[in-house]
Design a protein around this motif. Structure first.
Motif, mmCIF file in Angstrom:
data_model
loop_
_atom_site.group_PDB
_atom_site.id
_atom_site.type_symbol
_atom_site.label_atom_id
_atom_site.label_comp_id
_atom_site.label_asym_id
_atom_site.label_seq_id
_atom_site.Cartn_x
_atom_site.Cartn_y
_atom_site.Cartn_z
ATOM 1 N N ALA A 1 -11.556 -11.113 1.376
ATOM 2 C CA ALA A 1 -10.517 -11.363 2.208
ATOM 3 C C ALA A 1 -10.291 -10.009 3.192
ATOM 4 O O ALA A 1 -10.725 -9.114 2.749
ATOM 5 C CB ALA A 1 -9.329 -12.149 1.506
ATOM 6 N N ASP A 2 -9.066 -10.096 3.970
ATOM 7 C CA ASP A 2 -8.614 -8.929 4.258
ATOM 8 C C ASP A 2 -7.083 -9.288 4.774
ATOM 9 O O ASP A 2 -6.419 -10.318 4.117
ATOM 10 C CB ASP A 2 -9.259 -8.564 5.789
ATOM 11 N N SER A 3 -6.330 -8.334 5.405
ATOM 12 C CA SER A 3 -4.956 -8.130 5.440
ATOM 13 C C SER A 3 -4.624 -9.587 6.366
ATOM 14 O O SER A 3 -3.356 -10.082 6.300
ATOM 15 C CB SER A 3 -4.186 -7.116 5.940
ATOM 16 N N SER A 4 -5.535 -10.098 7.097
ATOM 17 C CA SER A 4 -5.077 -11.271 7.887
ATOM 18 C C SER A 4 -4.737 -12.565 7.182
ATOM 19 O O SER A 4 -4.084 -13.341 7.558
ATOM 20 C CB SER A 4 -6.416 -11.460 8.794
ATOM 21 N N SER A 5 -5.258 -12.553 5.631
ATOM 22 C CA SER A 5 -5.169 -13.559 4.986
ATOM 23 C C SER A 5 -3.482 -13.852 4.754
ATOM 24 O O SER A 5 -3.033 -14.872 4.068
ATOM 25 C CB SER A 5 -5.843 -13.438 3.638
ATOM 26 N N TRP A 6 -2.754 -12.383 5.001
ATOM 27 C CA TRP A 6 -1.072 -12.520 4.647
ATOM 28 C C TRP A 6 -0.490 -13.095 6.190
ATOM 29 O O TRP A 6 0.749 -12.996 6.213
ATOM 30 C CB TRP A 6 -0.728 -11.290 4.432
ATOM 31 N N ASP A 7 -1.076 -13.473 7.215
ATOM 32 C CA ASP A 7 -0.467 -13.473 8.411
ATOM 33 C C ASP A 7 0.551 -14.566 8.356
ATOM 34 O O ASP A 7 1.616 -14.402 8.826
ATOM 35 C CB ASP A 7 -1.502 -13.885 9.411
ATOM 36 N N VAL B 1 0.005 -13.237 -6.425
ATOM 37 C CA VAL B 1 -0.514 -14.367 -5.685
ATOM 38 C C VAL B 1 -1.902 -14.755 -6.266
ATOM 39 O O VAL B 1 -2.733 -14.084 -5.556
ATOM 40 C CB VAL B 1 -0.122 -14.146 -4.167
ATOM 41 N N ALA B 2 -1.900 -15.936 -6.833
ATOM 42 C CA ALA B 2 -3.217 -16.314 -7.343
ATOM 43 C C ALA B 2 -4.189 -14.838 -7.583
ATOM 44 O O ALA B 2 -5.238 -14.664 -7.295
ATOM 45 C CB ALA B 2 -3.988 -16.915 -6.427
ATOM 46 N N ALA B 3 -3.376 -14.053 -8.585
ATOM 47 C CA ALA B 3 -3.989 -12.667 -8.798
ATOM 48 C C ALA B 3 -4.159 -12.456 -10.237
ATOM 49 O O ALA B 3 -3.435 -13.198 -11.125
ATOM 50 C CB ALA B 3 -2.933 -11.796 -8.163
ATOM 51 N N PHE B 4 -4.882 -11.248 -10.466
ATOM 52 C CA PHE B 4 -5.212 -11.027 -11.821
ATOM 53 C C PHE B 4 -3.935 -9.826 -12.141
ATOM 54 O O PHE B 4 -3.431 -9.151 -11.371
ATOM 55 C CB PHE B 4 -6.394 -10.113 -11.757
ATOM 56 N N ALA B 5 -3.605 -9.902 -13.206
ATOM 57 C CA ALA B 5 -2.369 -9.180 -14.048
ATOM 58 C C ALA B 5 -3.076 -8.483 -15.396
ATOM 59 O O ALA B 5 -2.483 -8.988 -16.485
ATOM 60 C CB ALA B 5 -1.111 -9.744 -14.258
ATOM 61 N N VAL C 1 -3.837 -19.401 -1.876
ATOM 62 C CA VAL C 1 -2.351 -20.273 -1.703
ATOM 63 C C VAL C 1 -1.557 -19.592 -0.575
ATOM 64 O O VAL C 1 -0.722 -20.221 -0.100
ATOM 65 C CB VAL C 1 -1.856 -20.165 -3.085
ATOM 66 N N MET C 2 -1.922 -18.503 -0.385
ATOM 67 C CA MET C 2 -0.936 -17.681 0.718
ATOM 68 C C MET C 2 -1.381 -18.046 1.952
ATOM 69 O O MET C 2 -0.474 -18.012 3.045
ATOM 70 C CB MET C 2 -1.042 -16.248 0.648
ATOM 71 N N VAL C 3 -2.411 -18.569 2.308
ATOM 72 C CA VAL C 3 -2.956 -19.125 3.618
ATOM 73 C C VAL C 3 -2.500 -20.482 3.716
ATOM 74 O O VAL C 3 -2.076 -20.931 4.577
ATOM 75 C CB VAL C 3 -4.515 -18.848 3.723
ATOM 76 N N SER C 4 -2.649 -21.156 2.641
ATOM 77 C CA SER C 4 -2.301 -22.833 2.719
ATOM 78 C C SER C 4 -1.011 -23.152 2.493
ATOM 79 O O SER C 4 -0.491 -24.063 2.998
ATOM 80 C CB SER C 4 -3.336 -23.450 1.752
ATOM 81 N N HIS C 5 -0.424 -22.382 1.753
ATOM 82 C CA HIS C 5 1.201 -22.448 1.433
ATOM 83 C C HIS C 5 2.047 -21.072 1.760
ATOM 84 O O HIS C 5 2.713 -20.653 0.813
ATOM 85 C CB HIS C 5 1.393 -23.094 0.069
ATOM 86 N N PRO C 6 2.006 -20.766 2.945
ATOM 87 C CA PRO C 6 2.792 -19.509 3.415
ATOM 88 C C PRO C 6 4.343 -19.489 2.934
ATOM 89 O O PRO C 6 4.799 -18.482 2.613
ATOM 90 C CB PRO C 6 2.466 -19.178 4.834
#
Length: 260
Positions: A39-45, A114-118, A241-246
């Motif tokens: 992905a890139d930063s546009s995924s956060w638009d 956000v759907a992320a590794f911790a 999920v940040m793209v589909s449920h911003p």
């Protein structure tokens, strides 16, 4: 008369001098968004648009997807450039990056995964994604691209990108995301993480129940281990999920920003 004027002037000056402090106390934190692999930063638009509308300053930090150590150092440099408090947000592999980048960063007040590794110290993204069954990323990867330094870049096969990575995103958009995906090195996904910032900085988690990259069970495990202040699980949501449920993602970030 002169004494009265002088007194009023001193009072006005004192009030003026206290205004910046009061204003700074009420200022919203800066939100720094770190994208993940493929992905890139546009995924956060969509998320960024909602945050800006609500008065937040937003920075989409570049994630080079080369190694946890160097990517975290790059994000840490961005954090140092920000005056005031920061809410640091990571998606997917970006979660590994923010966990390392926030260590020692005194201005980071909250971490949002956000759907992320911790990861904990010594853990890898590959290890965590395989800790519980459900990830189908491996078979969806394209043949690795050999790099001049001996490393390998990984991509998701474009024909499988929609179903694997972004199943709840419209097909036309997912197709463009597949074309523009940024590769990650296999070394980064297998790199042991350093001591994580989530042990000392409050964290929030949000992910989709239908995530095919990082199984929901793995994300539940990481959220509970980090003592997540709030965890949101969205039925049917994919890895992006940040793209589909911003709206839901932005709301959780704002809750983290407002937390005392």
């Amino acid at each position: 008369m002169h004494a009265t004027r002088f007194s009023l002037a001193v009072t006005a000056l004192a009030a003026a001098l206290t205004l910046p402090t009061a204003f700074a106390a009420d200022a919203k934190p800066t939100v720094v968004l770190v994208h993940g692999a493929f992905a890139d930063s546009s995924s956060w638009d969509g998320v960024a648009a909602k945050l800006e509308k609500d008065g937040y300053t937003v920075i989409g930090a570049a994630n080079h997807l080369r190694s946890v150590k160097t990517d975290a150092a790059s994000v840490a440099s961005v954090l140092k450039s920000v005056s005031g408090p920061v809410v640091l947000v990571g998606h997917s592999y970006g979660g590994s990056v923010i966990s390392a980048a926030a260590s020692g960063a005194s201005n980071v007040k909250a971490l949002v995964y956000v759907a992320a590794f911790a990861p904990d110290a010594g853990e890898t993204a590959v290890g965590l994604s395989g800790k519980f069954p459900g990830s189908t990323l491996g078979p969806a990867l394209a043949p690795p691209v050999a790099l001049a330094d001996g490393g390998k870049d990984l991509y998701i096969q474009q024909a499988k990108f929609h179903g694997q990575f972004a199943a709840d995103v419209p097909e036309a958009k997912a197709r463009l995301m597949a074309v523009g995906q940024r590769p990650i090195t296999d070394a980064a996904l297998n790199e042991a993480s350093p001591a994580p910032a989530w042990k000392t900085i409050p964290s929030w988690f949000i992910y989709g129940k239908a995530d095919k990259n990082i199984p929901a069970a793995s994300q539940d495990f990481m959220a509970k281990r980090a003592n997540s202040k709030k965890t949101i699980v969205i039925d049917g949501a994919s890895h992006v999920v940040m793209v589909s449920h911003p709206a839901e993602v932005a709301k959780l970030i704002e809750e983290a920003a407002a937390a005392k």
